[in-house]
Design a protein around this motif. Structure first.
Motif, PDB file in Angstrom:
ATOM      1  N   ALA A 211       0.834  -1.207   0.000  1.00 46.59           N
ATOM      2  CA  ALA A 211       0.000   0.000   0.000  1.00 46.59           C
ATOM      3  C   ALA A 211       0.869   1.258   0.000  1.00 46.59           C
ATOM      4  O   ALA A 211       2.083   1.183   0.149  1.00 46.59           O
ATOM      5  N   GLU A 212       0.192   2.429  -0.149  1.00 47.52           N
ATOM      6  CA  GLU A 212       0.933   3.697  -0.193  1.00 47.52           C
ATOM      7  C   GLU A 212       1.482   4.080   1.175  1.00 47.52           C
ATOM      8  O   GLU A 212       2.457   4.813   1.288  1.00 47.52           O
ATOM      9  N   SER A 213       0.825   3.614   2.233  1.00 46.64           N
ATOM     10  CA  SER A 213       1.305   3.908   3.587  1.00 46.64           C
ATOM     11  C   SER A 213       0.852   2.773   4.503  1.00 46.64           C
ATOM     12  O   SER A 213       0.019   1.955   4.118  1.00 46.64           O
ATOM     13  N   ASP A 214       1.438   2.749   5.701  1.00 48.02           N
ATOM     14  CA  ASP A 214       0.985   1.772   6.694  1.00 48.02           C
ATOM     15  C   ASP A 214      -0.495   2.020   6.968  1.00 48.02           C
ATOM     16  O   ASP A 214      -0.925   3.167   7.059  1.00 48.02           O
ATOM     17  N   LEU A 215      -1.246   0.949   7.104  1.00 45.88           N
ATOM     18  CA  LEU A 215      -2.702   1.097   7.264  1.00 45.88           C
ATOM     19  C   LEU A 215      -3.204   0.346   8.497  1.00 45.88           C
ATOM     20  O   LEU A 215      -2.584  -0.622   8.942  1.00 45.88           O
ATOM     21  N   HIS A 216      -4.321   0.802   9.022  1.00 44.99           N
ATOM     22  CA  HIS A 216      -4.947   0.254  10.224  1.00 44.99           C
ATOM     23  C   HIS A 216      -5.267  -1.237  10.033  1.00 44.99           C
ATOM     24  O   HIS A 216      -5.945  -1.615   9.084  1.00 44.99           O
ATOM     25  N   SER A 217      -4.758  -2.061  10.952  1.00 43.73           N
ATOM     26  CA  SER A 217      -4.890  -3.514  10.771  1.00 43.73           C
ATOM     27  C   SER A 217      -6.315  -4.006  11.044  1.00 43.73           C
ATOM     28  O   SER A 217      -6.629  -5.152  10.759  1.00 43.73           O
ATOM     29  N   GLY A 310       7.759  -2.290   9.200  1.00 41.67           N
ATOM     30  CA  GLY A 310       6.710  -1.926  10.142  1.00 41.67           C
ATOM     31  C   GLY A 310       7.224  -1.511  11.512  1.00 41.67           C
ATOM     32  O   GLY A 310       8.365  -1.047  11.662  1.00 41.67           O
ATOM     33  N   VAL A 319      -0.722  -1.824  12.763  1.00 36.87           N
ATOM     34  CA  VAL A 319      -0.673  -1.426  11.366  1.00 36.87           C
ATOM     35  C   VAL A 319      -0.417  -2.635  10.461  1.00 36.87           C
ATOM     36  O   VAL A 319       0.114  -3.650  10.899  1.00 36.87           O
ATOM     37  N   ILE A 320      -0.796  -2.459   9.214  1.00 38.12           N
ATOM     38  CA  ILE A 320      -0.378  -3.362   8.150  1.00 38.12           C
ATOM     39  C   ILE A 320       0.767  -2.647   7.435  1.00 38.12           C
ATOM     40  O   ILE A 320       0.536  -1.649   6.750  1.00 38.12           O
ATOM     41  N   PRO A 321       2.028  -3.110   7.613  1.00 36.45           N
ATOM     42  CA  PRO A 321       3.167  -2.399   7.018  1.00 36.45           C
ATOM     43  C   PRO A 321       3.044  -2.349   5.488  1.00 36.45           C
ATOM     44  O   PRO A 321       2.638  -3.332   4.866  1.00 36.45           O
TER      45      PRO A 321
END
Lengths: 458, 458
Positions: A211-217, A310, A319-321
């Motif tokens: 993804a473009e950035s780390d995202l909420h898991s 991450g 996060v999802i790295p």
């Protein structure tokens, strides 16, 4: 281990050794380029002090400013005497993890006959002890002297690319009869060892992006692909459950050792128990069902030198790295072509890149093939005699699992017979925090240098 | 997206909102405990300003000094009126990776109707907009008023352990008719959403140790086991090639959604294309062959939040890492018992720990089960009417893939019907660099608060 031998270098030698160690010559890190240049100047002056003409060399063309110089020196000898090419390297591995050092990594600290410092052994300690032995020989020897050419590399730990280009340019100017290298290990209990083989090496970096950035898991868990998990799967795919390398074609064409080589290697081998004592872990790495000697001396490896992705701080961060980095090194044995192997690994990694992720391979360095030398060479016989006088147990042959990428290049360019004898021990912890070298090892290297030069003049 | 709506809070509200955002309340990091306490004091004063009695609560016994306080407030209403328990959290996720922030992470910065700051949305923005709506309602409402109890958590992002212990101690003092929470997302295009379910969560840290220190990958390659490779294999072992969870028993007993729930969830769902636009990557995470809604709302996940081992700096370092760390989080759905699942994962990890390595599991937090609420509840009907007045499209039901661990505890202790309505959007990038919240979302949350309080009084 506590050093009982009271032998130690004279005060001038130990003072110079400590000066040399204080240069933080991390050749792979541009931030330390200045330190490398200053260390090279120091070595140039030192060589001039023993009657050599010396200068700093930089490869023609590209990236000079980013390249630690090579120190080249030549001490002319008498007509008809042999020419010796001596190779060592003044660059060292990065000192991190810094917090594991018990003393400052670039301040030599003596404890019970051992000197603790990055580079204390690899290779500043080993090559400088050898240089001290040479200086003593020149000072005391009656009669004709050999010509000695010195090459002190500033990039050995990161592939010696500059050195390789310089060697190609210098060509005939490097002509020699014997190529002496003091950057290897002795056998168990410091029994002298002649290196009959080295593994090749290539390093590279693998980058994975999702993804473009780390995202909420929570919000994206089960939806967005996870780069940390992807890198884990990618790295895991490189080996089979039995520890063998899973990259198709990687091991094709490997030249196994002869019965004589294998027998010689096993006699010099450490026991599994000794390895466990030395490292703190059972020697269960690599391919199952093969001896440690076979795995380390005669089989290739693919090692993950690091993985980073991450969050790694205190507490938790759900996060999802979005990205992951891995550093790898490969060790080759005879019959393997480094660039072919790199291409096979790249194909493997692309085929195993998880869905939705982008793979990049960067910072590839080395491409050094393995080397295996004939046991019956005359220079080996001469060395065995000298080492037999230093240690009544006599010398053994070893096939080192490590690599000195530049040696095969120098052997080819100089036409000289490589002779690798060093006095490293596992407890020296080279490449690790709290690297050290004992005065006992220092003096062995010093004596070896003087003895071998004398033998070559005899 | 550029915000066209000119609606924005009044100057007092926006000034207070920015003050609140400037506290770097990283609740999981002991270094920020002081900031959390100062933020809690600020909130206490704010609640007193709207006529509530307020104080800071710390759990009885252990680890107080390391625990951000809970802000508790109570604003007494009239006899016979309902009691509302409002829950929000003032702690935020760590801001790193810092170098990806375009503006300082704790300095609110307004651009085109959006405020960029860690916590701008999650949850400071959402709960504070709601508090502003309440204040406006109290100021303007004619007639009897409800009693409102406020609970502002300082540990939601790291498991709300202190809050859980406090709730257990307070017990009857938390009695209420409705539990209002403003910490969730709206559907696509800000269409209002009532949360009918939340996933549970547990986080933990996995540590792997091999040799006593990092070792030379040449001298020890093929001999010493590699902790980075071991961790990669361990993490890879958690999932099957089809993306499903490989931990035996982990998915046993899962209660699937009813047809009505699944249908309702799919109507509110974003398309795969929208997810790809929002995240920059195809939504190919999780189990193959299931829709994104099914994977995110009704299936569990095990996510690797981070892996760190060995060298990651410039150039190369040919070491065999001696240790590796991984941070993980698990999301649960109804029918899963968090502690049973944690035990199954621990057993799986121990069974898959590579030869020669030591495994440690640490920093386990959460153990929050999933929640699923009946669609026909009267409070849902009331909320649907209020939201229908705010947005002609009317409200949808959503089953959030995220977790608010404390909600089920508070529902049990207070006896109140949980009502989770929030106005988050994917573009807010909560838990990521450059988190943001728009004035448009702020005003929706504000209007929802006032409207729902009025409806509960009606």
């Amino acid at each position: 281990m506590k050093e009982t031998s009271s032998e130690r270098p004279n005060s001038q030698e130990s003072a110079e050794y400590f000066e040399l160690l204080r240069f933080p010559t991390v050749g792979t890190d541009p931030l330390h380029l200045k330190d490398c240049v200053q260390c090279a100047m120091w070595l140039k002056t030192w060589l001039e002090g023993i009657g050599a003409e010396a200068r700093l060399l930089l490869p023609e063309g590209g990236g000079l400013s980013a390249t630690p110089p090579v120190v080249f020196g030549e001490r002319k000898g008498d007509e008809g005497m042999p020419t010796i090419l001596f190779y060592g390297h003044y660059d060292v591995q990065p000192p991190d993890p810094l917090d594991e050092w018990l003393t400052p990594p670039f301040e030599p600290t003596e404890k019970e006959g051992r000197i603790y410092c990055r580079g204390a052994q690899d290779d500043k300690g080993q090559f400088f002890a050898f240089l001290c032995g040479m200086r003593a020989f020149f000072a005391s020897h009656q009669g004709s002297l050999p010509t000695v050419k010195f090459l002190l590399d500033g990039q050995e730990e990161s592939g010696s690319e500059g050195m390789a280009r310089i060697a190609a340019d210098m060509n005939d100017r490097l002509r020699a009869d014997v190529l002496l290298v003091c950057d290897t290990s002795a056998a168990a209990d410091l029994r002298p060892a002649i290196i009959a083989g080295l593994r090749g090496v290539t390093h590279f970096t693998v980058l994975l992006n999702a993804a473009e950035s780390d995202l909420h898991s929570g919000r994206y868990g089960g939806i967005v692909p996870n780069a940390a998990q992807g890198m884990a799967e990618l790295m895991a795919s490189l080996h089979n459950p039995d520890g063998s390398i899973a990259v198709r074609g990687f091991c094709d064409g490997i030249v196994p050792p002869t019965d004589e080589e294998l027998a010689a290697a096993e006699t010099a081998a450490m026991s599994d128990g000794d390895y466990a004592k030395e490292t703190g872990v059972e020697p269960v790495g690599g391919e199952h069902g093969l001896s440690v000697t076979m795995r380390n001396s005669f089989r290739p490896t693919i090692e993950v030198n690091g993985i980073h992705s991450g969050y790694g701080g205190p507490g938790s961060k759900t996060v999802i790295p979005c990205s992951a980095l891995a550093k790898l090194s490969m060790r080759f044995v005879p019959g393997q072509n480094p660039s072919t192997c790199m291409a096979l690994v790249e194909r493997h990694l692309r085929q195993h890149t998880p869905k939705g992720m982008k793979l990049r391979i960067e910072a590839m360095t080395g491409e050094a093939p393995a080397m295996r030398l004939p046991l019956k060479s005359p220079v080996f016989r001469l060395a065995a005699d000298v080492l037999g006088e230093i240690d009544p147990r006599g010398a053994v042959f070893q096939w080192d699992g490590a690599s000195i990428p530049i040696v095969s290049t120098l052997a080819r360019v100089s036409g000289a017979a490589p002779l690798l004898v060093g006095f490293g021990q596992g407890e020296d912890r080279i490449h690790s925090p709290n690297e050290s070298f004992s005065w006992r090892q220092f003096m062995l290297s010093r004596r070896w240098a003087a003895g071998m030069l004398a033998a070559l003049c005899g």
